[in-house]
Design a protein around this motif. Structure first.
Motif, mmCIF file in Angstrom:
data_model
loop_
_atom_site.group_PDB
_atom_site.id
_atom_site.type_symbol
_atom_site.label_atom_id
_atom_site.label_comp_id
_atom_site.label_asym_id
_atom_site.label_seq_id
_atom_site.Cartn_x
_atom_site.Cartn_y
_atom_site.Cartn_z
ATOM 1 N N UNK A 136 0.834 -1.208 0.000
ATOM 2 C CA UNK A 136 0.000 0.000 0.000
ATOM 3 C C UNK A 136 0.866 1.254 0.000
ATOM 4 N N UNK A 137 1.968 1.203 0.716
ATOM 5 C CA UNK A 137 2.880 2.359 0.742
ATOM 6 C C UNK A 137 3.527 2.573 -0.625
ATOM 7 N N UNK A 138 3.812 1.478 -1.318
ATOM 8 C CA UNK A 138 4.389 1.603 -2.655
ATOM 9 C C UNK A 138 3.371 2.219 -3.622
ATOM 10 N N UNK A 139 2.100 1.890 -3.460
ATOM 11 C CA UNK A 139 1.079 2.496 -4.311
ATOM 12 C C UNK A 139 0.915 3.983 -4.015
ATOM 13 N N UNK A 140 1.155 4.371 -2.769
ATOM 14 C CA UNK A 140 1.199 5.803 -2.444
ATOM 15 C C UNK A 140 2.305 6.466 -3.262
ATOM 16 N N UNK A 141 3.458 5.821 -3.311
ATOM 17 C CA UNK A 141 4.574 6.356 -4.097
ATOM 18 C C UNK A 141 4.211 6.455 -5.575
ATOM 19 N N UNK A 142 3.584 5.411 -6.119
ATOM 20 C CA UNK A 142 3.225 5.407 -7.533
ATOM 21 C C UNK A 142 2.302 6.580 -7.867
ATOM 22 N N UNK A 143 1.332 6.829 -6.991
ATOM 23 C CA UNK A 143 0.420 7.959 -7.204
ATOM 24 C C UNK A 143 1.164 9.280 -7.132
ATOM 25 N N UNK B 213 -3.026 3.052 6.028
ATOM 26 C CA UNK B 213 -4.353 3.153 5.415
ATOM 27 C C UNK B 213 -4.747 4.608 5.184
ATOM 28 N N UNK B 214 -4.396 5.454 6.117
ATOM 29 C CA UNK B 214 -4.718 6.881 5.967
ATOM 30 C C UNK B 214 -3.971 7.484 4.784
ATOM 31 N N UNK B 215 -2.685 7.144 4.661
ATOM 32 C CA UNK B 215 -1.895 7.647 3.537
ATOM 33 C C UNK B 215 -2.461 7.128 2.214
ATOM 34 N N UNK B 216 -2.772 5.871 2.177
ATOM 35 C CA UNK B 216 -3.319 5.265 0.970
ATOM 36 C C UNK B 216 -4.654 5.894 0.599
ATOM 37 N N UNK B 217 -5.522 6.092 1.576
ATOM 38 C CA UNK B 217 -6.827 6.689 1.318
ATOM 39 C C UNK B 217 -6.690 8.085 0.726
ATOM 40 N N UNK B 218 -5.716 8.842 1.212
ATOM 41 C CA UNK B 218 -5.528 10.204 0.707
ATOM 42 C C UNK B 218 -5.115 10.196 -0.754
ATOM 43 N N UNK B 219 -4.319 9.201 -1.149
ATOM 44 C CA UNK B 219 -3.860 9.132 -2.542
ATOM 45 C C UNK B 219 -4.944 8.577 -3.467
ATOM 46 N N UNK B 220 -5.757 7.651 -2.977
ATOM 47 C CA UNK B 220 -6.902 7.192 -3.765
ATOM 48 C C UNK B 220 -7.825 8.369 -4.049
ATOM 49 N N UNK B 221 -8.070 9.189 -3.033
ATOM 50 C CA UNK B 221 -8.927 10.360 -3.189
ATOM 51 C C UNK B 221 -8.316 11.355 -4.172
ATOM 52 N N UNK B 222 -6.986 11.465 -4.164
ATOM 53 C CA UNK B 222 -6.305 12.397 -5.060
ATOM 54 C C UNK B 222 -6.539 12.015 -6.524
ATOM 55 N N UNK B 223 -6.445 10.721 -6.823
ATOM 56 C CA UNK B 223 -6.695 10.263 -8.192
ATOM 57 C C UNK B 223 -8.170 10.426 -8.546
ATOM 58 N N UNK B 224 -9.039 10.067 -7.610
ATOM 59 C CA UNK B 224 -10.484 10.187 -7.848
ATOM 60 C C UNK B 224 -10.861 11.628 -8.167
ATOM 61 N N UNK B 225 -10.326 12.555 -7.390
ATOM 62 C CA UNK B 225 -10.624 13.979 -7.611
ATOM 63 C C UNK B 225 -10.099 14.454 -8.960
ATOM 64 N N UNK B 226 -8.907 13.999 -9.319
ATOM 65 C CA UNK B 226 -8.343 14.420 -10.604
ATOM 66 C C UNK B 226 -9.188 13.897 -11.762
#
Length: 255
Positions: free
Chosen positions: A138-145, A181-194
């Motif tokens: 999950x942390x790596x996916x934060x990096x990818x985003x 989970x909090x970090x991951x959720x913030x990045x999922x939201x970032x992509x969703x918003x974009x």
């Protein structure tokens, strides 16, 4: 040209940062060998025993892979699409298609998160075969985003979350799973918003590759990379969770 044959005893040998382009192996026993982060493109193997061999090639869809004169790339791609419903949408080219593709992969991730929530404490920090633990994934996916959206597309000066993870860390400091989970959720939201407001014109915009600035990308290709990362690491996560359930794996060292 380097040559290896039956006269060479390679049992237990380790090769690191070794260039073996055009090397020849004749009657060599490589049983149980492991290759990590290595370039084996264009390798030709004739009359070889590959029983129980495993190959993980996340970029397999981008070329060909011949087994007994059969290109298995389309077969592998179709099977992964069957196993992971929604994966086939990852190369959408228009805004609506990208929004649907993102929703599909996040729906799939939600099911995995629910599965993990039912597993014993500590499961998220278990590593299988020295791969990322679930929390590290999950942390790596934060990096990818952060890399492909925050840095490449949005041009943020400081795009990276403190918990963003590239390779396996050497630090002994481990964040809590709730922090991950909090970090991951913030990045999922970032992509969703974009994606909520992206236009077809936006998708054709030119950007520099965040890892190789001289290489040109489009906004669309950056989003495709994010989607590929999401599905590939989901595949890894499911694979390793299944192995953990089967009794494999060990507690990951500190992250």
């Amino acid at each position: 040209m380097t040559e290896f044959n039956a006269d060479n005893d390679l049992q237990g040998a380790t090769f690191t940062n070794v260039k073996l382009q055009e090397a020849r192996f004749d009657r060599v026993d490589l049983g149980g060998a492991r290759f990590r982060s290595s370039n084996v493109s264009g390798v030709v193997m004739r009359a070889v025993d590959v029983d129980r061999s495993e190959i993980d090639a996340p970029w397999l869809y981008d070329g060909s892979f011949m087994v007994n004169d059969v290109d298995v790339v389309p077969l592998v791609d179709a099977e992964l699409n069957r196993r992971f419903p929604g994966r086939s949408e990852r190369r959408a080219t228009d805004p609506d298609g990208l929004r649907a593709a993102w929703a599909a992969v996040q729906t799939a991730w939600e099911a995995i998160l629910q599965r993990v929530a039912t597993m014993p404490d500590g499961t998220t920090d278990i590593s299988v075969d020295d791969e990322f633990s679930f929390a590290q994934t999950l942390r790596h996916l934060v990096l990818a985003t952060d890399n492909w959206l925050g840095k490449a597309v949005q041009g943020r000066e400081q795009p990276f979350h403190p918990l963003a993870l590239a390779g396996l860390p050497e630090s002994t400091e481990t964040p809590t799973y709730s922090e991950v989970l909090e970090a991951r959720s913030s990045r999922v939201a970032m992509v969703t918003d974009f994606l909520a407001t992206v236009t077809a014109e936006d998708l054709s915009g030119k950007r520099s590759n965040p890892n190789a600035p001289d290489w040109e990308e489009t906004v669309l290709s950056c989003l495709h990379t994010i989607l590929e990362e999401e599905w590939e690491h989901q595949r890894y996560a499911v694979r390793d969770l299944d192995r953990i359930t089967g009794g494999q794996g060990r507690a990951a060292e500190g992250v």
